[in-house]
Scaffold this motif. Structure first.
Motif, PDB file in Angstrom:
ATOM      1  N   GLU A   1      -2.375  11.544   4.151  1.00 30.26           N
ATOM      2  CA  GLU A   1      -1.247  12.417   4.509  1.00 30.26           C
ATOM      3  C   GLU A   1       0.023  11.949   3.819  1.00 30.26           C
ATOM      4  O   GLU A   1       0.804  12.765   3.319  1.00 30.26           O
ATOM      5  N   PHE A   2       0.232  10.648   3.794  1.00 25.49           N
ATOM      6  CA  PHE A   2       1.411  10.094   3.134  1.00 25.49           C
ATOM      7  C   PHE A   2       1.431  10.506   1.670  1.00 25.49           C
ATOM      8  O   PHE A   2       2.434  10.974   1.153  1.00 25.49           O
ATOM      9  N   ARG A   3       0.293  10.342   1.007  1.00 33.79           N
ATOM     10  CA  ARG A   3       0.198  10.681  -0.417  1.00 33.79           C
ATOM     11  C   ARG A   3       0.374  12.186  -0.637  1.00 33.79           C
ATOM     12  O   ARG A   3       1.075  12.614  -1.545  1.00 33.79           O
TER      13      ARG A   3
ATOM     14  N   THR B   1       7.767   9.210  -1.802  1.00 32.84           N
ATOM     15  CA  THR B   1       7.874   8.197  -2.860  1.00 32.84           C
ATOM     16  C   THR B   1       8.170   6.845  -2.251  1.00 32.84           C
ATOM     17  O   THR B   1       8.670   6.757  -1.127  1.00 32.84           O
ATOM     18  N   ALA B   2       7.840   5.841  -3.012  1.00 33.66           N
ATOM     19  CA  ALA B   2       8.062   4.469  -2.535  1.00 33.66           C
ATOM     20  C   ALA B   2       9.529   4.196  -2.537  1.00 33.66           C
ATOM     21  O   ALA B   2      10.193   3.799  -1.754  1.00 33.66           O
TER      22      ALA B   2
ATOM     23  N   PRO C   1       3.668   7.920  -8.336  1.00 36.45           N
ATOM     24  CA  PRO C   1       2.983   9.035  -9.000  1.00 36.45           C
ATOM     25  C   PRO C   1       2.002   8.584 -10.086  1.00 36.45           C
ATOM     26  O   PRO C   1       1.035   9.285 -10.365  1.00 36.45           O
ATOM     27  N   ARG C   2       2.220   7.414 -10.654  1.00 36.37           N
ATOM     28  CA  ARG C   2       1.307   6.920 -11.688  1.00 36.37           C
ATOM     29  C   ARG C   2      -0.024   6.482 -11.099  1.00 36.37           C
ATOM     30  O   ARG C   2      -0.990   6.295 -11.826  1.00 36.37           O
ATOM     31  N   ARG C   3      -0.079   6.325  -9.794  1.00 35.73           N
ATOM     32  CA  ARG C   3      -1.303   5.845  -9.141  1.00 35.73           C
ATOM     33  C   ARG C   3      -1.961   6.897  -8.262  1.00 35.73           C
ATOM     34  O   ARG C   3      -2.772   6.583  -7.414  1.00 35.73           O
ATOM     35  N   ARG C   4      -1.638   8.140  -8.497  1.00 32.69           N
ATOM     36  CA  ARG C   4      -2.188   9.217  -7.672  1.00 32.69           C
ATOM     37  C   ARG C   4      -3.702   9.324  -7.772  1.00 32.69           C
ATOM     38  O   ARG C   4      -4.348   9.833  -6.865  1.00 32.69           O
TER      39      ARG C   4
ATOM     40  N   ALA D   1       0.837  -1.202   0.000  1.00 29.16           N
ATOM     41  CA  ALA D   1       0.000   0.000   0.000  1.00 29.16           C
ATOM     42  C   ALA D   1       0.869   1.248   0.000  1.00 29.16           C
ATOM     43  O   ALA D   1       0.604   2.208  -0.729  1.00 29.16           O
ATOM     44  N   ARG D   2       1.919   1.240   0.814  1.00 24.40           N
ATOM     45  CA  ARG D   2       2.826   2.396   0.874  1.00 24.40           C
ATOM     46  C   ARG D   2       3.457   2.661  -0.478  1.00 24.40           C
ATOM     47  O   ARG D   2       3.517   3.789  -0.950  1.00 24.40           O
ATOM     48  N   ARG D   3       3.900   1.583  -1.136  1.00 23.14           N
ATOM     49  CA  ARG D   3       4.498   1.747  -2.469  1.00 23.14           C
ATOM     50  C   ARG D   3       3.467   2.266  -3.472  1.00 23.14           C
ATOM     51  O   ARG D   3       3.769   3.129  -4.281  1.00 23.14           O
ATOM     52  N   SER D   4       2.271   1.755  -3.387  1.00 22.22           N
ATOM     53  CA  SER D   4       1.214   2.177  -4.297  1.00 22.22           C
ATOM     54  C   SER D   4       0.874   3.655  -4.091  1.00 22.22           C
ATOM     55  O   SER D   4       0.722   4.408  -5.048  1.00 22.22           O
TER      56      SER D   4
END
Length: 60
Positions: free
Chosen positions: A52-54, A59-60, A16-19, A9-12
């Motif tokens: 908040e992370f996003r 970045t992952a 940026p491609r999954r924003r 989930a953190r990586r996702s």
């Protein structure tokens, strides 16, 4: 298993491609149907909510 799911989930969220992916979609990819459960677990593991992370642009 839970740690691996949260790491995915953190990586996702950091990709940026999954924003445009909704938090519910990220949680569903992990097999969690309750977004609240996902948010609480993520916050316990990383000290911030998924949103908040996003928003910090991490970045992952």
């Amino acid at each position: 298993m839970r740690d691996q799911r949260l790491e995915r989930a953190r990586r996702s969220l950091g990709d940026p491609r999954r924003r445009d992916f909704a938090m519910a979609a990220v949680a569903a990819q992990l097999g969690l149907t309750a977004t609240t459960t996902f948010t609480r677990a993520f916050c316990r593991a990383y000290g911030v909510t998924p949103a908040e992370f996003r928003s910090t642009g991490r970045t992952a």
